[in-house]
Write an enzyme that holds these catalytic residues in place. Structure first.
Site, short mmCIF file in Angstrom:
data_model
loop_
_atom_site.label_atom_id
_atom_site.label_comp_id
_atom_site.label_asym_id
_atom_site.label_seq_id
_atom_site.Cartn_x
_atom_site.Cartn_y
_atom_site.Cartn_z
CE LYS A 27 -3.17 -3.42 0.51
NZ LYS A 27 -3.86 -4.39 -0.19
C1 PLP Z 1 -4.43 -5.16 1.45
C2 PLP Z 1 -6.28 -5.16 0.75
C3 PLP Z 1 -6.34 -6.28 2.28
C4 PLP Z 1 -5.52 -6.77 3.37
O1 PLP Z 1 -4.52 -6.09 4.24
P1 PLP Z 1 -3.96 -6.30 5.27
O2 PLP Z 1 -3.63 -5.25 5.91
O3 PLP Z 1 -2.94 -6.85 4.24
O4 PLP Z 1 -4.53 -7.11 5.96
C5 PLP Z 1 -7.66 -5.93 2.23
N1 PLP Z 1 -9.09 -5.47 0.98
C6 PLP Z 1 -7.88 -4.77 0.40
C7 PLP Z 1 -9.23 -4.44 -0.93
C8 PLP Z 1 -6.84 -5.31 0.13
O5 PLP Z 1 -5.89 -4.37 -1.07
#
Ligand code: PLP
Length: 403
Positions: free
Chosen positions: A191
């Protein structure tokens, strides 16, 4: 054309976290402070984050998956309930619903935005529906106004999976400002803002925030931070079954630095994304991402779609990804379709074949999209190399088709 030697020596990754000396120094400060887990840095990160997105309350946790789980619990989702969500998402979206004991009910997407199609939500609502989990896929806000209107008509809370959406905006308001009941963010290294692992929930409701703070820390009535500074002996109680979903102060310290750098990250991503779109829109077989009026993308990922049947697209998505990798360009398939994975193929809903039929836009998007490299440190020269490689592959295929 590229030489083989060049192709072998260079690799352009699909993403790369942007952390440096400031994050290192912040980590050392925490290590020397004597307080390593959830403490003053987490509290400060929460208040800065709430301020940034324009929310009354922000509650930090270990990941977006744990954030989604607690958000669903806080909205009263229980075993036997149904929660509406897209299948075109990372699997954690649906997993969090299962963690709460409920069943995900998949709704198809709009082909242009890859987000929930509001026109298809109402037909999926049943007496068991308890919440709508809307995803801002790849950092592009979903159609919040129509989704919130439907939810209000049916008395359902909207939870936003804003894992990818930090800094994205919906009609001038940042995602995480009170749109739905709760928004959940991810700080995984894929992210834009990263703390290694980490998550955040934002809400306007003080009672919900207080409950989330208890649930993330074993449902402890008096947090350790309060007991640590108390001049009188205090005993805590545990009034429900909670979780250990804490973020550490090490992570929060990195998050505070990343938050200060965020606007710079966002501006540069938008610049690179516009540069991609300008060049790639000249290829008749590729569809660059769209940004509907009022929806401001943060370009957490830059996704293109192969136009079915177009000449360059004859190569097929997976072969194009391989041809790019052969030239040293890493890509990823676009967003997955959750209903195709083993735990969701038949799980107490329609079977896999039914989902494929009911979710035609999801199936097409999962098959036809590619995520191209985009990261803060990416140079224009690297970006040109990616675009040239795509163009050359397309020309080779076109020539092959004419022969
Ligand atoms: C990355 C992501 C998650 C999970 O996030 P984490 O912090 O790795 O648990 C959930 N939903 C979406 C749409 C994502 O892109």
């Amino acid at each position: 054309m590229t030489t083989t030697a060049e192709a072998i020596t260079r690799t352009i990754p699909v993403a790369r976290p942007c952390v440096g000396p400031e994050e290192e120094a912040a980590l050392c400060d925490v290590l020397r402070s004597g307080w390593l887990t959830q403490g003053p840095r987490v509290a400060e990160f929460e208040s800065r984050f709430a301020e940034y997105v324009g929310a009354e309350h922000a509650v930090a946790v270990a990941s977006c998956t744990t954030a989604l789980h607690l958000a669903l619990l806080a909205c009263g989702v229980r075993p036997g309930d149904e929660v509406i969500c897209p299948s075109l998402s990372f699997i954690a979206t649906a997993n969090s619903i299962v963690h709460a004991g409920a069943t995900p009910v998949f709704v198809d997407i709009e082909p242009g935005t890859y987000n929930l199609d509001p026109a298809r939500i109402e037909e999926a609502i049943t007496l068991q529906t308890r919440a709508i989990l809307a995803v801002h896929q790849l950092g592009l806000p979903a159609a919040l106004d129509p989704i919130l209107a439907i939810a209000a008509r049916h008395g359902l809370p909207v939870i936003e999976d804003a894992a990818c959406a930090v800094g994205a905006e919906y009609f001038g308001k940042r995602i995480g400002a009170p749109h739905g009941a709760l928004a959940c963010f991810s700080f995984h290294p894929r992210k834009i803002l990263t703390t290694g692992e980490g998550g955040m929930m934002t809400t306007r409701d003080a009672d919900v925030a207080a409950r989330l703070r208890r649930l993330r820390q074993h449902a402890m009535s008096v947090p350790d931070t309060a007991r640590h500074v108390a001049s009188q002996v205090v005993f805590e109680t545990y009034d429900e079954v909670g979780y250990n979903y804490r973020m550490t102060d090490l992570q929060a310290a990195v998050g505070l630095v990343q938050l200060r750098r965020l606007d710079g990250f966002l501006a540069h991503r938008r610049y690179l994304a516009a540069r991609y779109s300008e060049r790639l829109s000249k290829l008749p077989w590729l569809v660059p991402p769209t940004e509907p009026a009022g929806h401001k993308h943060n370009f957490q990922s830059y996704v293109v779609r192969l136009k079915a049947g177009a000449r360059g697209a004859l190569i097929g998505r997976d072969a194009l990804m391989q041809a790019l990798l052969d030239r040293g360009v890493a890509t990823r398939r676009g967003v997955m379709a959750i209903h195709r994975e083993v735990p969701y193929r038949n799980a107490s809903g329609p079977d896999h074949a039914d989902w494929e039929q009911r979710l035609p836009q999801t199936a097409a998007a999962a098959d036809q999209t590619i995520i191209l490299p985009l990261f803060h440190q990416m140079t224009e020269e690297e970006q040109d190399y990616v675009v040239d490689s795509i163009q050359n592959i397309g020309q080779d295929i076109g020539a092959g088709a004419r022969r």
